[in-house]
Design an enzyme around this catalytic site. Structure first.
Site, PDB file in Angstrom:
ATOM      1  N   ARG A 102       0.652  -1.207  -0.022  1.00 57.19           N
ATOM      2  CA  ARG A 102       0.074  -0.139   0.068  1.00 57.19           C
ATOM      3  C   ARG A 102       0.758   1.052  -0.162  1.00 57.19           C
ATOM      4  NH1 ARG A 102      -5.489   1.332   3.432  1.00 57.19           N
ATOM      5  NH2 ARG A 102      -6.249   0.145   1.743  1.00 57.19           N
ATOM      6  N   HIS A 129      -7.358   0.867  -6.503  1.00 55.05           N
ATOM      7  CA  HIS A 129      -7.601   0.066  -5.226  1.00 55.05           C
ATOM      8  C   HIS A 129      -8.152  -1.081  -5.981  1.00 55.05           C
ATOM      9  CE1 HIS A 129      -7.724  -1.217  -1.269  1.00 55.05           C
ATOM     10  NE2 HIS A 129      -8.794  -0.308  -0.896  1.00 55.05           N
ATOM     11  N   CYS A 263     -16.386   1.216   0.439  1.00 50.43           N
ATOM     12  CA  CYS A 263     -14.946   0.395   0.515  1.00 50.43           C
ATOM     13  C   CYS A 263     -14.849   0.720   2.015  1.00 50.43           C
ATOM     14  CB  CYS A 263     -13.994   0.928  -0.328  1.00 50.43           C
ATOM     15  SG  CYS A 263     -13.531   2.555  -0.043  1.00 50.43           S
TER      16      CYS A 263
HETATM   17  N1  NVA Z   1     -10.038   6.635  -1.537  1.00 50.91           N
HETATM   18  C1  NVA Z   1      -9.509   6.062  -0.251  1.00 50.91           C
HETATM   19  C2  NVA Z   1     -10.049   4.895  -0.192  1.00 50.91           C
HETATM   20  C3  NVA Z   1      -9.647   4.336   1.227  1.00 50.91           C
HETATM   21  C4  NVA Z   1      -9.752   2.644   1.212  1.00 50.91           C
HETATM   22  C5  NVA Z   1      -8.022   6.638  -0.068  1.00 50.91           C
HETATM   23  O1  NVA Z   1      -7.327   6.492  -0.883  1.00 50.91           O
HETATM   24  O2  NVA Z   1      -7.896   7.083   0.966  1.00 50.91           O
HETATM   25  N1   CP Z   2     -11.367  -0.233   2.055  1.00 53.08           N
HETATM   26  C1   CP Z   2      -9.918  -0.164   2.728  1.00 53.08           C
HETATM   27  O1   CP Z   2      -9.016  -0.500   1.972  1.00 53.08           O
HETATM   28  O2   CP Z   2      -9.839  -0.212   3.986  1.00 53.08           O
HETATM   29  P1   CP Z   2      -8.598   0.104   4.747  1.00 53.08           P
HETATM   30  O3   CP Z   2      -7.947   1.616   4.412  1.00 53.08           O
HETATM   31  O4   CP Z   2      -8.822   0.164   6.134  1.00 53.08           O
HETATM   32  O5   CP Z   2      -7.524  -0.927   4.652  1.00 53.08           O
END
Ligand code: NVA
Ligand code: CP
Length: 307
Positions: A102, A129, A263
């Site tokens: 990530r 994602h 999500c």
């Molecule tokens: N768009 C959000 C998704 C989190 C799972 C982010 O990148 O923070």
């Molecule tokens: N939806 C998702 O990826 O959640 P987290 O940021 O908690 O991993």
């Protein structure tokens, strides 16, 4: 060797194959069966951003498959002190069997994959994602919402939107994206998706009118208005996104049996109302659970492609 960086790299047939495998793994787990499909394998999990779902689902997932997950926060490893991605990749990939990352810029995960000896899975970048979208689509399949669905995405044109664009264009369904002016998805990704859509028959539209997007939809979805890394823009975004909250009035324009997906984490009263989030159409916790199952499917699929 294959990586799982974006759905752009997968055919519709491969996406459906991974989903079928995930469903099998899920059904087994529900019966108490945990085939050790990755016995003794180690998953390195590099986090340069926070996470609840991604961390817990990957770590539980690899353990249930007979392997182990190694949590590597950039606060603890030398990557956080500036060791280059390409060096980190060449070191870690000699010691583990698969890596999940990530990170922020998508080019960071691409660079890691370029230098990695083992498959790399995207656990979120600023651009995509994809593991989340696999969970979202499994949830749709379980609800019978995978037969020419109309999906409405309302909110910020972000990593989730880009992944929806890829999924819809690959699988050939209708996706309507509604964002405020200035928050549209990345134009290059949008155009790529349109090109793929012209082959698959997908219909992808962009609007600034949430009502037009949601009218008659089978699935309504949204995401935070300020993604990780955009904390300083939060106040401005809350102002700019007025009118884009998925509340009961907006949800009421979708089909009566439409489902709501998010999500998570969700910000009640911003992108979604408490009533919709906690309401009967909301499947957010099935969706979150499905992260576990699809990621096991993705890991096993990649591992099989390697051997
Ligand atoms: N768009 C959000 C998704 C989190 C799972 C982010 O990148 O923070
Ligand atoms: N939806 C998702 O990826 O959640 P987290 O940021 O908690 O991993």
């Amino acid at each position: 060797m294959r990586h799982f960086l974006t759905l752009k790299d997968f055919s519709a047939q491969e996406i459906l194959e991974i989903l079928a495998l995930s469903k099998e793994i899920k059904d087994d787990l529900k019966k108490g069966i945990r085939p050790p499909l990755m016995q003794g394998k180690v998953l390195g999990m590099i986090f340069e951003k926070s996470s609840t779902r991604t961390r817990v689902s990957f770590e539980s997932g690899i353990y249930q498959l007979g392997g182990m997950g190694m949590f590597l926060s950039n606060r603890d490893i030398q990557l956080g002190r500036g060791e280059p991605m390409k060096d980190t990749a060449r070191v870690i990939s000699r010691m583990v069997d698969m890596v999940m990352i990530r990170t922020s810029g998508h080019e960071r995960i691409e660079e890691f994959a370029k230098y990695s000896q083992v498959p790399v899975v995207n656990g979120l970048t600023d651009s995509y994602h994809p593991v989340q979208l696999m969970a979202d689509y499994l949830t749709m399949m379980e609800q019978g919402k995978d037969q020419n669905p109309i999906v409405a995405y309302v909110g910020d044109g972000n990593n989730m939107t880009h992944s929806w664009l890829m999924l819809a264009s690959k699988l050939g369904f209708e996706l309507r994206v509604a964002t405020p002016r200035g928050y549209e998805p990345n134009l290059k990704i949008f155009e790529e998706a349109q090109k793929i859509a012209s082959l698959s028959g997908a219909k992808i539209t962009l609007t600034n009118d949430p009502k037009r997007a949601v009218e008659g939809a089978d699935v309504v979805t949204t995401d935070t208005w300020a993604s990780m890394g955009q904390e300083e823009e939060k106040e401005k975004r809350v102002r700019d996104f007025q009118g884009y909250c998925v509340d009961s009035a907006l949800m009421g324009l979708a089909k009566s049996d439409a489902i709501f997906l998010h999500c998570l984490p969700a910000y009640r009263g911003q992108e979604v109302s408490e009533e919709v989030l906690e309401g009967p159409q909301s499947l957010i916790f099935d969706e979150a659970e499905n992260r576990l199952h699809v990621q096991k499917g993705i890991m096993v699929w990649l591992d099989r492609k390697r051997s």
